[in-house]
Write a protein that holds these residues in place. Sequence first.
Motif, PDB file in Angstrom:
ATOM      1  N   ASP A 186     100.114 101.065   2.284  1.00 53.07           N
ATOM      2  CA  ASP A 186     101.355 100.083   2.550  1.00 53.07           C
ATOM      3  C   ASP A 186     102.423 100.522   3.321  1.00 53.07           C
ATOM      4  OD1 ASP A 186      99.697  98.579   0.970  1.00 53.07           O
ATOM      5  OD2 ASP A 186     100.621  98.993  -0.992  1.00 53.07           O
ATOM      6  N   TYR A 193     103.422  98.387   6.756  1.00 49.47           N
ATOM      7  CA  TYR A 193     104.876  97.846   7.239  1.00 49.47           C
ATOM      8  C   TYR A 193     105.591  98.407   8.461  1.00 49.47           C
ATOM      9  CZ  TYR A 193     104.709  95.410   2.395  1.00 49.47           C
ATOM     10  OH  TYR A 193     104.616  94.790   1.576  1.00 49.47           O
ATOM     11  N   ASN A 241     103.406  97.044  11.484  1.00 51.22           N
ATOM     12  CA  ASN A 241     103.798  95.732  11.675  1.00 51.22           C
ATOM     13  C   ASN A 241     105.250  94.899  11.289  1.00 51.22           C
ATOM     14  OD1 ASN A 241     100.530  94.962  12.263  1.00 51.22           O
ATOM     15  ND2 ASN A 241     100.492  96.356  10.476  1.00 51.22           N
ATOM     16  N   LYS A 277     105.273  91.888   9.274  1.00 49.08           N
ATOM     17  CA  LYS A 277     104.709  91.856   7.783  1.00 49.08           C
ATOM     18  C   LYS A 277     105.869  91.887   6.966  1.00 49.08           C
ATOM     19  CE  LYS A 277     101.693  94.457   4.732  1.00 49.08           C
ATOM     20  NZ  LYS A 277     100.846  93.218   4.313  1.00 49.08           N
TER      21      LYS A 277
END
Length: 206
Positions: free
Chosen positions: A120, A124, A127, A130
Amino acid sequence: MDSPIEVNIAATKAFGNFHEANRKRLPPTTPVQSPPQAKWSKPPPGYFKVNCDTSFLQHNASGGLGYIIRDSLGRVIAAVSQPSQFTSPLQGEALAPRTVLLEAISETLDRVHVESDNRDLILYLENPGKAPPSTLSPILEDIRFIASQFETCLFFHISRDINSVANYLAQKASSLACRTSWSISTAWLRDLCNSDASAFAASINF
């Protein structure tokens, strides 16, 4: 007329011949091989690889950061365990690369590969569009700004198996009172790094 014993011997021979003939017609079996075990790999020449991880004690919202920096020969530049306060494992996982990138700047390193076993976090970072949890946003902004100070700074997701040294350093941080920079001559660190980098033909010279 054959005796019962002779009939039994003939039947046993016939069965053996039949079994052997069928065995020869079967395709050869291929031994089952285990997939190769994932191992830490060296960065390209001129680059430094950063591995970082976090341990989290939920009952008191504390934990530890662990990170290690190695060069393209596998030599240890820095290995650190640092106690820290954070409210979630993901927040801690974000604090780890921010902390180690500041360490890399202090070591005047300009080309780094950062590896984390938290998918995760890497998503992040890769991107910006995101939306992360609110507690994570300022840390991610810090990481992106610090990363922009390097000539090259790339982030990679890896499996926990490959991140074993950083994980061990993070676990040790949970029981420490302050930041500890481990000597490269520390026996357990040397053993862990040699095991972690066993894809090499020779052991690491520290």
